[in-house]
Design a protein around this motif. Structure first.
Motif, mmCIF file in Angstrom:
data_model
loop_
_atom_site.group_PDB
_atom_site.id
_atom_site.type_symbol
_atom_site.label_atom_id
_atom_site.label_comp_id
_atom_site.label_asym_id
_atom_site.label_seq_id
_atom_site.Cartn_x
_atom_site.Cartn_y
_atom_site.Cartn_z
ATOM 1 N N PRO A 378 29.565 44.692 36.959
ATOM 2 C CA PRO A 378 30.032 45.754 36.679
ATOM 3 C C PRO A 378 29.055 46.986 36.301
ATOM 4 O O PRO A 378 28.745 47.266 35.208
ATOM 5 N N ARG A 379 28.337 47.484 37.306
ATOM 6 C CA ARG A 379 26.973 48.092 36.852
ATOM 7 C C ARG A 379 27.545 49.792 36.383
ATOM 8 O O ARG A 379 26.981 50.273 35.630
ATOM 9 N N ASN A 380 28.710 50.296 37.116
ATOM 10 C CA ASN A 380 28.820 51.584 36.648
ATOM 11 C C ASN A 380 30.573 51.778 36.893
ATOM 12 O O ASN A 380 31.264 51.014 37.520
ATOM 13 N N TYR A 381 30.840 52.629 36.118
ATOM 14 C CA TYR A 381 32.529 53.102 36.202
ATOM 15 C C TYR A 381 32.633 54.394 35.894
ATOM 16 O O TYR A 381 31.827 55.196 35.193
ATOM 17 N N ASN A 382 33.810 54.825 36.121
ATOM 18 C CA ASN A 382 34.206 56.336 35.741
ATOM 19 C C ASN A 382 35.702 56.451 35.380
ATOM 20 O O ASN A 382 36.670 55.573 36.008
ATOM 21 N N PHE A 383 36.258 57.485 34.804
ATOM 22 C CA PHE A 383 37.674 57.845 34.633
ATOM 23 C C PHE A 383 38.348 58.824 35.672
ATOM 24 O O PHE A 383 37.247 59.659 36.082
ATOM 25 N N SER A 384 39.215 58.959 35.809
ATOM 26 C CA SER A 384 40.003 59.887 36.560
ATOM 27 C C SER A 384 40.158 61.047 35.616
ATOM 28 O O SER A 384 39.927 60.976 34.441
ATOM 29 N N SER A 385 40.437 62.296 36.468
ATOM 30 C CA SER A 385 40.225 63.658 35.726
ATOM 31 C C SER A 385 41.218 63.469 34.625
ATOM 32 O O SER A 385 41.047 64.344 33.456
ATOM 33 N N ARG A 388 43.997 58.653 33.105
ATOM 34 C CA ARG A 388 44.901 57.472 33.016
ATOM 35 C C ARG A 388 44.164 56.355 34.009
ATOM 36 O O ARG A 388 45.065 55.259 34.042
ATOM 37 N N TRP A 389 43.165 56.421 34.529
ATOM 38 C CA TRP A 389 42.455 55.375 35.587
ATOM 39 C C TRP A 389 41.183 55.278 35.225
ATOM 40 O O TRP A 389 40.433 56.121 34.946
ATOM 41 N N VAL A 390 40.636 54.029 35.252
ATOM 42 C CA VAL A 390 39.098 53.711 35.453
ATOM 43 C C VAL A 390 38.778 53.040 36.772
ATOM 44 O O VAL A 390 39.416 52.100 37.018
ATOM 45 N N ILE A 391 37.912 53.571 37.333
ATOM 46 C CA ILE A 391 37.531 52.969 38.637
ATOM 47 C C ILE A 391 35.960 52.362 38.451
ATOM 48 O O ILE A 391 34.969 52.918 37.797
ATOM 49 N N THR A 392 36.050 51.284 38.693
ATOM 50 C CA THR A 392 34.551 50.274 38.242
ATOM 51 C C THR A 392 34.074 49.874 39.512
ATOM 52 O O THR A 392 34.759 49.367 40.260
ATOM 53 N N GLY A 393 32.704 50.016 39.446
ATOM 54 C CA GLY A 393 31.859 49.384 40.519
ATOM 55 C C GLY A 393 31.394 48.045 40.389
ATOM 56 O O GLY A 393 30.429 47.854 39.347
ATOM 57 N N ASN A 394 31.808 47.212 41.082
ATOM 58 C CA ASN A 394 31.168 45.684 40.882
ATOM 59 C C ASN A 394 29.938 45.183 41.921
ATOM 60 O O ASN A 394 30.445 44.923 43.077
#
Length: 442
Positions: A378-385, A388-394
């Motif tokens: 999981p190199r990077n991730y970010n939050f929704s504005s 409520r959500w976390v998007i993770t790049g595997n």
């Protein structure tokens, strides 16, 4: 079927920007009620020239997705073909533009300028221009508060540069440059990535440039993974950075990125090589010079260092005679938009560590959860504005994992997975001025 791919390689000459960029009267911020976020994901396109070795597919460039804020569902829009290895994104604070970077160890990195049109259903991004960044493996950008300059961080040869930005958002050629002590090793010895991955601290590696929010946003802090220190600068005329000093951390930590709490005088540093977070009290810019975080009264004062891994994984790294080995190493660090949680990615253990920020105790951390990311690296991730959500790049399993985030409990729950080749950076485009600051600062 995969997303449509729009070519960004030949629309403009390599090092220019057209005047298609909008003026300040054409702001793209939408302050109406937001029901979805535009998510941009940069991907590795040319792994042979990276400082490390991704293990799976190659991406097309920059992918765009819509995130449904109610359900967390992520829907592909398309992809902009950009190479080699786009690897960072940040928005202009006024204009509908994004700036990005390219990462290569055998050629100069670049600063990319992209127009932003969230209403376009398939191609919300368009490449407007690209200019040399003044170093190799350009990994981080810092847009000055007045948006008249950009500081570019170059990892491979440890060069920090500043590029001017005009009123239209166009980026000019490098106007200021500084190499960290010891950076001459790259020119003298031409190391390859095998040497780099074996000896992570043989020469300096600048990894981020972060603006602190507490003294008029004039202090810029640069983590140097290779020298175990944080250099600090003041912004000067034309955006040039004036060296003020540096703070030495414990040897062998490998500081990668840092983030300042917006309310507390606390700075959080993710240590890549030891899979830990160091909490520092920020005392102000100070008189400058060389200091140690272990000594009270300086720019930073050490408060805490805490592992990002479960107990049974904490002894699985060594660094002897300069040779580094580890079963896991940290990636990104981000503060939740609420400021009440801190997240860190673990590559190897393949998880997100979630910490509660103890605001009544000066920002000390308390582990809340270590959540598996459902994929490798999981190199990077970010939050929704809305947080409520976390998007993770595997990165090594070519997926994006979407987690529901319970900020009150400090817990993540995996809800969705979407295919995306070699993701390396996840950026939530700020939909309004109210959400711009936390996304930009993190």
């Amino acid at each position: 079927a995969g997303p449509a791919v729009a070519s960004g390689e030949s629309a403009h000459s390599p090092h220019t920007m057209t005047r298609e960029s909008p003026t300040s009267s054409e702001l793209a911020f939408d302050d109406d009620q937001v029901t979805s976020d535009l998510i941009c994901v940069t991907t590795y396109t040319n792994p042979e020239c990276l400082a490390h070795t991704p293990k799976r597919a190659e991406g097309a460039g920059i992918y765009t997705f819509d995130l449904d804020l109610k359900t967390g569902a992520l829907t592909k829009r398309g992809a902009l073909a950009v190479s080699p290895n786009p690897a960072f994104l940040v928005r202009h604070p006024e204009l509908p533009l994004l700036y990005g970077t390219t990462e290569c160890i055998d050629r100069p990195g670049e600063v990319l300028t992209l127009s932003l049109d969230p209403a376009n259903p398939s191609s919300p991004l368009k490449l407007l221009g690209r200019v040399p960044a003044g170093g190799r493996s350009t990994c981080y950008l810092n847009v000055a508060p007045d948006a008249r300059s950009i500081a570019a961080v170059n990892y491979w040869d440890a060069r920090l540069t500043v590029l001017p930005v005009d009123a239209h958002g166009a980026v000019g050629e490098v106007a200021w440059s500084e190499a960290m002590p010891g950076a001459e090793y790259v020119d003298a010895h031409n190391p390859d990535r095998t040497e780099h991955w074996t000896y992570r601290q043989r020469w300096p590696h600048t990894h981020c440039a972060v603006t602190e929010p507490h003294t008029g946003a004039q202090g810029v802090f640069v983590c140097d993974l290779g020298r175990d220190c944080i250099a600090h600068y003041a912004r000067g005329e034309g955006g040039a950075l004036e060296w003020r000093g540096e703070v030495a951390l414990e040897a062998g930590l490998g500081p990668r990125h840092c983030v300042f709490h917006p309310r507390l005088r606390a700075c959080y540093v993710v240590n890549e090589l030891t899979s830990s977070v160091t909490v520092l009290r920020f005392n102000g810019l100070g008189a400058g010079g060389k200091e140690r975080a272990s000594e009270p009264g300086g720019v930073f004062e050490h408060l805490q260092t805490i592992s990002t891994l479960p107990t049974e994984w904490q002894d699985k790294q060594t660094q002897k005679n300069g040779v580094w080995k580890a079963a896991s190493h940290c990636s990104e660090i981000r503060l939740h938009p609420s400021g009440g949680l801190l997240f860190v990615g673990n590559r190897g253990h393949d998880s997100l560590a979630v910490f509660r920020v103890l605001e009544g105790e000066g920002g000390l951390l308390e582990l809340s959860q270590i959540a598996p990311t459902g994929g490798a690296c999981p190199r990077n991730y970010n939050f929704s504005s809305d947080g409520r959500w976390v998007i993770t790049g595997n990165q090594d399993s070519d997926t994006l994992a979407i987690f529901a985030c319970d900020a009150a409990k400090g817990q993540l729950e995996l809800r969705h997975e979407v295919a995306c080749p070699a993701p390396n950076f996840v950026y939530t485009v700020p939909p309004s001025r109210a959400t711009f600051a936390p996304n930009h600062a993190a």
